[in-house]
Write a protein that holds these residues in place. Structure first.
Motif, PDB file in Angstrom:
ATOM      1  N   GLY A 187       0.812  -1.202   0.000  1.00 52.88           N
ATOM      2  CA  GLY A 187       0.000   0.000   0.000  1.00 52.88           C
ATOM      3  C   GLY A 187       0.848   1.256   0.000  1.00 52.88           C
ATOM      4  N   SER A 188       0.231   2.357   0.354  1.00 52.67           N
ATOM      5  CA  SER A 188       0.895   3.659   0.308  1.00 52.67           C
ATOM      6  C   SER A 188       1.251   4.131   1.714  1.00 52.67           C
ATOM      7  N   PRO A 189       2.420   4.758   1.883  1.00 51.69           N
ATOM      8  CA  PRO A 189       2.801   5.255   3.211  1.00 51.69           C
ATOM      9  C   PRO A 189       1.944   6.437   3.628  1.00 51.69           C
ATOM     10  N   LEU A 190       1.871   6.635   4.917  1.00 53.47           N
ATOM     11  CA  LEU A 190       1.087   7.716   5.498  1.00 53.47           C
ATOM     12  C   LEU A 190       1.997   8.891   5.827  1.00 53.47           C
ATOM     13  N   THR A 191       1.542  10.087   5.522  1.00 53.27           N
ATOM     14  CA  THR A 191       2.257  11.297   5.937  1.00 53.27           C
ATOM     15  C   THR A 191       1.723  11.718   7.293  1.00 53.27           C
ATOM     16  N   PRO A 192       2.566  11.710   8.337  1.00 55.53           N
ATOM     17  CA  PRO A 192       2.072  12.065   9.669  1.00 55.53           C
ATOM     18  C   PRO A 192       1.355  13.408   9.672  1.00 55.53           C
ATOM     19  N   GLY A 193       0.160  13.399  10.201  1.00 59.67           N
ATOM     20  CA  GLY A 193      -0.640  14.607  10.252  1.00 59.67           C
ATOM     21  C   GLY A 193      -1.407  14.885   8.975  1.00 59.67           C
ATOM     22  N   GLY A 194      -1.199  14.041   7.951  1.00 55.52           N
ATOM     23  CA  GLY A 194      -1.907  14.221   6.694  1.00 55.52           C
ATOM     24  C   GLY A 194      -3.309  13.639   6.741  1.00 55.52           C
ATOM     25  N   THR A 195      -3.945  13.599   5.597  1.00 58.71           N
ATOM     26  CA  THR A 195      -5.313  13.092   5.506  1.00 58.71           C
ATOM     27  C   THR A 195      -5.349  11.590   5.751  1.00 58.71           C
ATOM     28  N   ASN A 196      -6.263  11.165   6.605  1.00 54.94           N
ATOM     29  CA  ASN A 196      -6.428   9.733   6.831  1.00 54.94           C
ATOM     30  C   ASN A 196      -7.005   9.079   5.578  1.00 54.94           C
ATOM     31  N   PRO A 197      -6.501   7.910   5.195  1.00 55.11           N
ATOM     32  CA  PRO A 197      -7.002   7.267   3.972  1.00 55.11           C
ATOM     33  C   PRO A 197      -8.407   6.714   4.152  1.00 55.11           C
ATOM     34  N   GLY A 198      -9.110   6.605   3.049  1.00 56.33           N
ATOM     35  CA  GLY A 198     -10.432   6.001   3.054  1.00 56.33           C
ATOM     36  C   GLY A 198     -10.391   4.612   2.445  1.00 56.33           C
ATOM     37  N   HIS A 199     -11.496   3.893   2.547  1.00 55.41           N
ATOM     38  CA  HIS A 199     -11.568   2.564   1.957  1.00 55.41           C
ATOM     39  C   HIS A 199     -13.012   2.253   1.569  1.00 55.41           C
ATOM     40  N   THR A 200     -13.167   1.304   0.686  1.00 49.84           N
ATOM     41  CA  THR A 200     -14.481   0.883   0.208  1.00 49.84           C
ATOM     42  C   THR A 200     -14.582  -0.644   0.291  1.00 49.84           C
ATOM     43  N   HIS A 201     -15.766  -1.156  -0.043  1.00 53.39           N
ATOM     44  CA  HIS A 201     -15.996  -2.602  -0.090  1.00 53.39           C
ATOM     45  C   HIS A 201     -16.802  -2.946  -1.337  1.00 53.39           C
ATOM     46  N   PRO A 202     -16.526  -4.077  -1.968  1.00 49.91           N
ATOM     47  CA  PRO A 202     -17.421  -4.547  -3.031  1.00 49.91           C
ATOM     48  C   PRO A 202     -18.660  -5.171  -2.405  1.00 49.91           C
ATOM     49  N   ILE A 203     -19.765  -5.040  -3.111  1.00 50.25           N
ATOM     50  CA  ILE A 203     -21.025  -5.648  -2.663  1.00 50.25           C
ATOM     51  C   ILE A 203     -21.638  -6.404  -3.830  1.00 50.25           C
ATOM     52  N   SER A 204     -22.181  -7.550  -3.530  1.00 45.71           N
ATOM     53  CA  SER A 204     -22.904  -8.330  -4.530  1.00 45.71           C
ATOM     54  C   SER A 204     -24.112  -8.955  -3.854  1.00 45.71           C
ATOM     55  N   ILE A 205     -25.258  -8.836  -4.494  1.00 46.93           N
ATOM     56  CA  ILE A 205     -26.466  -9.453  -3.954  1.00 46.93           C
ATOM     57  C   ILE A 205     -27.251 -10.090  -5.088  1.00 46.93           C
ATOM     58  N   THR A 206     -27.644 -11.323  -4.871  1.00 50.53           N
ATOM     59  CA  THR A 206     -28.486 -12.042  -5.822  1.00 50.53           C
ATOM     60  C   THR A 206     -29.873 -12.168  -5.234  1.00 50.53           C
ATOM     61  N   ALA A 207     -30.861 -11.687  -5.960  1.00 53.44           N
ATOM     62  CA  ALA A 207     -32.227 -11.673  -5.459  1.00 53.44           C
ATOM     63  C   ALA A 207     -33.110 -12.562  -6.316  1.00 53.44           C
ATOM     64  N   ASP A 208     -33.876 -13.374  -5.642  1.00 56.77           N
ATOM     65  CA  ASP A 208     -34.921 -14.134  -6.321  1.00 56.77           C
ATOM     66  C   ASP A 208     -36.178 -13.279  -6.267  1.00 56.77           C
ATOM     67  N   LEU A 209     -36.573 -12.777  -7.421  1.00 52.62           N
ATOM     68  CA  LEU A 209     -37.715 -11.872  -7.454  1.00 52.62           C
ATOM     69  C   LEU A 209     -39.041 -12.600  -7.282  1.00 52.62           C
ATOM     70  N   GLY A 210     -38.953 -13.910  -7.119  1.00 52.15           N
ATOM     71  CA  GLY A 210     -40.169 -14.655  -6.818  1.00 52.15           C
ATOM     72  C   GLY A 210     -41.043 -14.885  -8.034  1.00 52.15           C
ATOM     73  N   GLU A 211     -42.130 -15.589  -7.832  1.00 47.00           N
ATOM     74  CA  GLU A 211     -43.065 -15.858  -8.929  1.00 47.00           C
ATOM     75  C   GLU A 211     -44.492 -15.564  -8.492  1.00 47.00           C
TER      76      GLU A 211
END
Length: 398
Positions: free
Chosen positions: A332-356
């Motif tokens: 990853g990338s180094p942190l600069t002390p006192g700099g901006t804190n890094p952010g992070h994300t997550h992938p999402i996947s959902i499978t839905a049965d729309l029913g009948e």
């Protein structure tokens, strides 16, 4: 003159008798002088090493509770040695990751469909629906570096330089050391010489067993590509459908259920007095230092590749079940002390049965949504974790 010679003879005879009576003690004293670091101190071995031969110096042993974890300073009674989360990484070059449970909602828009000739097909009812699951793995956004983590086991001296910041498995600091309460709840972050040494960031500090959780607001997910109606009734225009082609899905992440960083709490102390020549500190062992200008011994230098990276302890080749880890690998990338804190994300996947819904009719107006299984994938909004850290110079003994 004769009297002086006689005293020398008596002393020599007494010394010979002492050594002959306790050869084991003599041998131990000789061995222990090679390590003038207090027993119970945990430090990183930062010298370059081949994963197949990597091990701690003599009089040190691999600190297993620090393998796959970060060190978190504490001065709270009872916290020393406590751990959070499972050890990570379990494979070379991995960073600590976490997941979130989530709920998702979507709405199938209605469109008029006229039944005819008594025919019907299985369709899902339109309207609001919901589901849930667990997000994909995501890291904290911070950069890490991998070093072998060792513990001093045998010592008869203390030549660690004054103003060294040390981490200990003991409940009390050694002689000439004092608890460093201002670093309670902070992770050490190596910085370059002349950096903002001893500055703390993102207070208040964390405590193992009660790390804060976080969530991701407005965690949008991509859309289902819902198919068209697929049935041609009498009187229905070509292309008629019971839902729009794209069905937006929104997801809301709940707080993470596991700690975002694996850590072990160790007593944090500062050497405030006593001798401190640096002799007897094994070559390759690195110590945190609270002064900003340079390392305290002329033959020592900053640990290569460490500034700005939180340190993950790894196991060496002699540990039972140890993997093959790359010593000094930055991720990853180094942190600069006192700099901006890094952010992070997550992938999402959902499978839905729309029913009948098999409702149909020969006349009138019926509203349908298309049935079947559909999958939506996307990425959450970003979240920032304010990891508490203290900027310290990490010096490698030469």
């Amino acid at each position: 003159m004769a009297s002086h010679s006689r005293r020398a003879e008596i002393c020599a005879t007494a010394l010979f008798g002492l050594l002959a009576a306790a050869p084991g003690a003599w041998a131990q004293a000789q061995s222990s002088t090679t390590n003038n670091v207090p027993a119970g101190m945990v430090a990183y071995y930062t010298a370059p090493g081949n994963p197949t031969t990597l091990d701690c110096p003599a009089d040190w042993t691999q600190y297993q509770d620090g393998q796959g974890r970060l060190i978190l300073g504490t001065t709270v009674a009872g916290e020393v040695g406590t751990k959070s989360n499972a050890a990570q990484p379990t494979a070379d070059g991995q960073v600590p990751t976490h997941q979130h449970p989530f709920t998702a909602t979507w709405n199938l828009n209605k469109q008029k469909s006229v039944g005819g000739s008594g025919q019907y097909k299985p369709f899902a009812s339109s309207g609001g629906q919901s589901g849930g699951g667990t997000s994909g793995w995501g890291d904290s956004g911070y950069g890490f570096i991998q070093f072998l983590v060792c513990s001093s086991t045998t010592s008869t001296g203390d030549e660690v330089p004054v103003n060294t910041i040390g981490y200990f498995t003991t409940q009390t600091c050694p002689a000439n050391w004092s608890p460093q309460t201002t670093l309670n709840g902070y992770f050490p972050l190596p910085v370059a010489p002349n950096g903002p040494v001893s500055s703390t960031y993102n207070a208040p500090g964390w405590h193992v067993g009660s790390f804060p959780t976080h969530t991701h607001p407005n965690a949008a997910v991509a859309s289902f590509a819902v198919q068209k109606l697929g049935v041609q009734y009498s009187g229905i225009a070509s292309g008629a459908k019971a839902s729009t082609d794209s069905v937006p899905v929104s997801a809301q992440l709940q707080a993470n259920t596991t700690d975002v960083l694996p850590a072990v709490a160790l007593l944090v102390c500062q050497k405030t007095q006593g001798s401190g020549t640096g002799s007897g500190v094994p070559s390759g062992i690195s110590l945190f230092y609270s002064q900003a200008n340079s390392c305290p011994v002329s033959t020592w230098g900053p640990a290569v590749g460490a500034p700005g990276y939180l340190i993950l302890g790894i196991s060496g080749s002699t540990s039972t079940g140890a993997g093959s880890f790359s010593q000094g690998l930055p991720i990853g990338s180094p942190l600069t002390p006192g700099g901006t804190n890094p952010g992070h994300t997550h992938p999402i996947s959902i499978t839905a049965d729309l029913g009948e819904n098999t409702t149909g009719g020969t006349s009138g107006t019926v509203y349908y949504g298309m049935g079947g299984n559909y999958t939506a994938t996307g990425t959450t909004s970003s979240a920032t974790i304010a990891v508490p850290y203290v900027a310290l110079l990490l010096c490698q003994a030469g």
